[in-house]
Enzyme design. Structure first.
Site, mmCIF file in Angstrom:
data_model
loop_
_atom_site.group_PDB
_atom_site.id
_atom_site.type_symbol
_atom_site.label_atom_id
_atom_site.label_comp_id
_atom_site.label_asym_id
_atom_site.label_seq_id
_atom_site.Cartn_x
_atom_site.Cartn_y
_atom_site.Cartn_z
ATOM 1 C CD GLN A 20 3.434 -12.915 -7.602
ATOM 2 O OE1 GLN A 20 2.305 -12.577 -7.723
ATOM 3 N NE2 GLN A 20 4.095 -13.540 -6.456
ATOM 4 C CG HIS A 31 -1.219 -14.151 -7.423
ATOM 5 N ND1 HIS A 31 -2.406 -14.656 -6.715
ATOM 6 C CD2 HIS A 31 -0.093 -14.619 -6.804
ATOM 7 C CE1 HIS A 31 -1.814 -15.025 -5.402
ATOM 8 N NE2 HIS A 31 -0.508 -14.958 -5.522
ATOM 9 C CG HIS A 49 6.760 -11.649 -3.480
ATOM 10 N ND1 HIS A 49 5.737 -11.161 -4.664
ATOM 11 C CD2 HIS A 49 6.004 -11.646 -2.466
ATOM 12 C CE1 HIS A 49 4.605 -11.346 -3.740
ATOM 13 N NE2 HIS A 49 4.787 -11.647 -2.543
ATOM 14 C CG ASP A 108 2.407 -16.058 -1.419
ATOM 15 O OD1 ASP A 108 2.927 -14.726 -1.205
ATOM 16 O OD2 ASP A 108 2.583 -16.413 -2.551
ATOM 17 C CG HIS A 113 4.558 30.575 18.120
ATOM 18 N ND1 HIS A 113 3.743 31.071 17.267
ATOM 19 C CD2 HIS A 113 4.815 29.175 17.776
ATOM 20 C CE1 HIS A 113 3.227 29.963 16.863
ATOM 21 N NE2 HIS A 113 3.698 28.915 17.030
#
Lengths: 430, 430
Positions: free
Chosen positions: A260, A263, A329, A362, A421
């Site tokens: 992670q 990234h 995650h 992923d 209505h």
């Protein structure tokens, strides 16, 4: 140095709250810039697209006919791809499609005790725009994750936009688009691409919904066109939370945390363990992995600035902390991952057991890798087939069933002061 | 005068496109005002709430303890309600709950050929904020339509905000909240109420998602807090499209068109018919009804400014026109409504046949009356139980299944230059 927290400490609650409130988004004021670009593309169409592409992507397209990526270019890109990688991409596509097919919702129609027929039916959103980032974050796997659910849902037209800074494009991105049956590809990005998809230009017909990740300008533009078109969630920096006991190999857990961290410098990796010594071993393994990783610089920055190791007295403490983090995650690397998962309410995706690293999700497992970030798993879900369909309610009464339930509608309409209505019901009763 | 269009006319396409692009939203620049209010409430909490409530609602609350509506006030409100209306409200609640219970999605878990366990599970969004407008548009039926799906989904805390201009509140709104099990009610509205729900104050704990209609400031504020919390769709002015042949009683169809028109001067009522004379008869019936309607002034303004009668050569032309309008409410008052409905793709709700006036769906039928307006039925759905749950993906591999699908993940990770992703898989393979 990553943060170290211990639930035994007196200041744990304070430190944990600070971790939750840590701001990782860049706080630039991009809304005004994005708004200007949106308005300009809306007014000037293709001409504005060409201008912004020249300015931001340093790409000088002669005229609007060059906006679209040609079939010949796509063919050439596919031919240039590594065969093993292409095969892997196809394997991923098949698995992703299979998973998302199972998410197709069923229509329903039933008649109730009063004789009223009720139900709903689902139909595809017809025109889908798919934003694919250029540059560092251009991932063919993201093309699959965004395009396949749209196709499975039955979209009739899939339009991809992808910026090509200096004319560069990862050929695997075009190969992925080709594999998914994307219908049109345009070499544009940023807020200008979002504007083209939402409002249309002379060359690009507008779409009904825009999905896919992008930078802060893209995110702002998507938020601003919401209502004119549908959008998916606004994604923030990515994050992983690993809950691991000391029966794991620290090197495995270290790799997961780094997957992670690599990234983005603002990605976040957090470990919760019930053994402080195990946490230290994972930290050491991270240092050891970093020595040989290609993206060590990014991963190190993320781990040092936003990483955290939380030691708890016992695993039973974990679910409450997990829910407060509401991670994108979540890996549960423990003996009874299902048991622990049952105690947890907020997470984008849960990876169960010691052989389910996040990277599998992923790319290849099948579930979508577009997941809610920044604690939004409290109220939102990962991308799915449901994001590409919409539901129409259906109801049918006859004279007899209207006779039964009509009077209550009349009473309510009258109490709300809505005479027409009430009239529309009473006029049909004898 | 409502617009008259005939599909035989040479300028039909031009007129129809103009009808589609007609702007009914007020075009005020409210974003900046809403942003200021949001920031102020975020910074000053209850004190800001009290200030804005004094300013906008002319309601001077002594201190923050007065923000919350007390149990005694609710009890008193319920006691003051008309019994017949209360019974009708209960009938509606039961029917709405029954319909929304059938929308509860099922969890899924399966093992695929590679031995990978895959699936997902649904959980409730815990804290729901429900915005209820004050003044003219304060409808107890809307409380039911927003609160019941949240309760059915399993929300643990339902917080309602409703402005009380000059201290006034429709007791039926409090009765409806009481009936639905709303947990907390605060007498605040506008962007300040949205801020309180999204960020929390000393008195009001923040929620995870905000639903419910409001004015332009509320809509803008909701859009701005999207991401911090979830929001439902942004609702525009209401609309009805009635497709009717000449076998209908013109007076019935006229009442249906007026039931939408009486909501708001910018509401829109459109008739598509295959008989010009029938269209004229409906117009005459509208005039006749208007003579005796309580809200004739509003209905007349809407009908004259935004109403339209479209004559087609044959009903087979209708589905394409309907899809381009993508109406919020669609009545199919024809011999074979199911056959016609099957040809139509974009509509929020379809009312089938001659005995299914829209008002039945507004109050009592069971489906939600919160529906996509302004052509957004192309990409969005009415409110449902699904809006109050979120989905967590689940996956579990063992050593053998990771051996099978892991290599493809490694190939893709390497092609994307993500070494730690590849490592987190390869380190687990022998």
């Amino acid at each position: 140095m990553p943060l170290k927290l211990n639930s035994k400490s007196a200041d744990f609650e304070k430190s944990f709250t600070a971790l939750l409130n840590q701001k990782r988004d860049e706080d630039r004021n991009v809304d005004a810039v994005a708004a200007d670009i949106l308005a300009d593309v809306r007014a000037r169409g293709d001409a504005a697209l060409l201008d912004y592409t020249r300015k931001f992507d340093r790409l000088d397209l002669e005229d609007a006919s060059k906006l679209r990526v040609t079939d010949a270019e796509i063919k050439e890109a596919v031919a240039s791809c590594d065969q093993t990688t292409l095969e892997a991409l196809k394997t991923a596509a098949v698995r992703i499609e299979d998973y998302h097919r199972r998410q197709l919702p069923a229509d329903q129609m039933y008649q109730d005790d009063a004789g009223v027929s009720l139900g709903y039916r689902w139909t595809a959103i017809e025109n889908i725009g798919l934003y694919v980032p250029g540059g560092r974050a251009t991932y063919p796997s993201s093309v699959l994750m965004n395009a396949i659910p749209a196709k499975v849902a039955g979209a009739s037209r899939l339009v991809m936009v992808v910026p090509m800074p200096d004319g560069d494009i990862n050929p695997m991105v075009l190969a992925a688009a080709d594999l998914c049956g994307v219908d049109e590809i345009y070499r544009i990005g940023g807020a200008q691409a979002v504007a083209a998809l939402a409002y249309g230009t002379e060359t690009i017909a507008p779409v009904d919904k825009i999905v896919g990740p992008g930078n802060a300008y893209v995110a702002s533009a998507k938020k601003q066109v919401f209502g004119t078109v549908g959008i998916d969630m606004i994604a923030g920096p990515s994050e992983i939370l690993v809950v691991a006991d000391n029966l794991n190999d620290p090197a495995w857990i270290a790799a997961d945390l780094l997957s992670q961290a690599e990234h983005d410098p603002v990605a976040q990796s957090v470990l919760i363990t019930d053994d402080e010594a195990f946490g230290a071993a994972v930290e050491a393994a991270i240092e050891s992995h970093l020595a040989s990783l290609g993206r060590a610089e990014i991963a190190r920055a993320s781990w040092q600035d936003y990483g955290a190791v939380i030691t708890v007295k016992e695993m039973a403490e974990a679910p409450k902390l997990v829910d407060r983090i509401a991670p994108e995650h979540l890996e549960l690397c423990v003996e009874d991952p299902e048991g622990l998962a049952a105690e947890i309410r907020h997470a984008g995706a849960i990876f169960l057991g010691r052989y389910s690293p996040e990277a599998i999700g992923d790319y290849i497992a099948g579930p979508n890798h577009v997941l809610p970030t920044s604690r939004t798993a409290r109220f939102s879900s990962g991308l799915s087939t449901l994001d590409f369909v919409k539901r129409t309610s259906l109801m049918k009464l006859d004279a007899a069933s209207l006779q039964k339930i009509g009077p209550a509608a009349i009473a309510l309409a009258e109490s709300e002061g809505l005479g027409a209505h009430a009239l529309s019901v009473s006029i049909r009763l004898n």
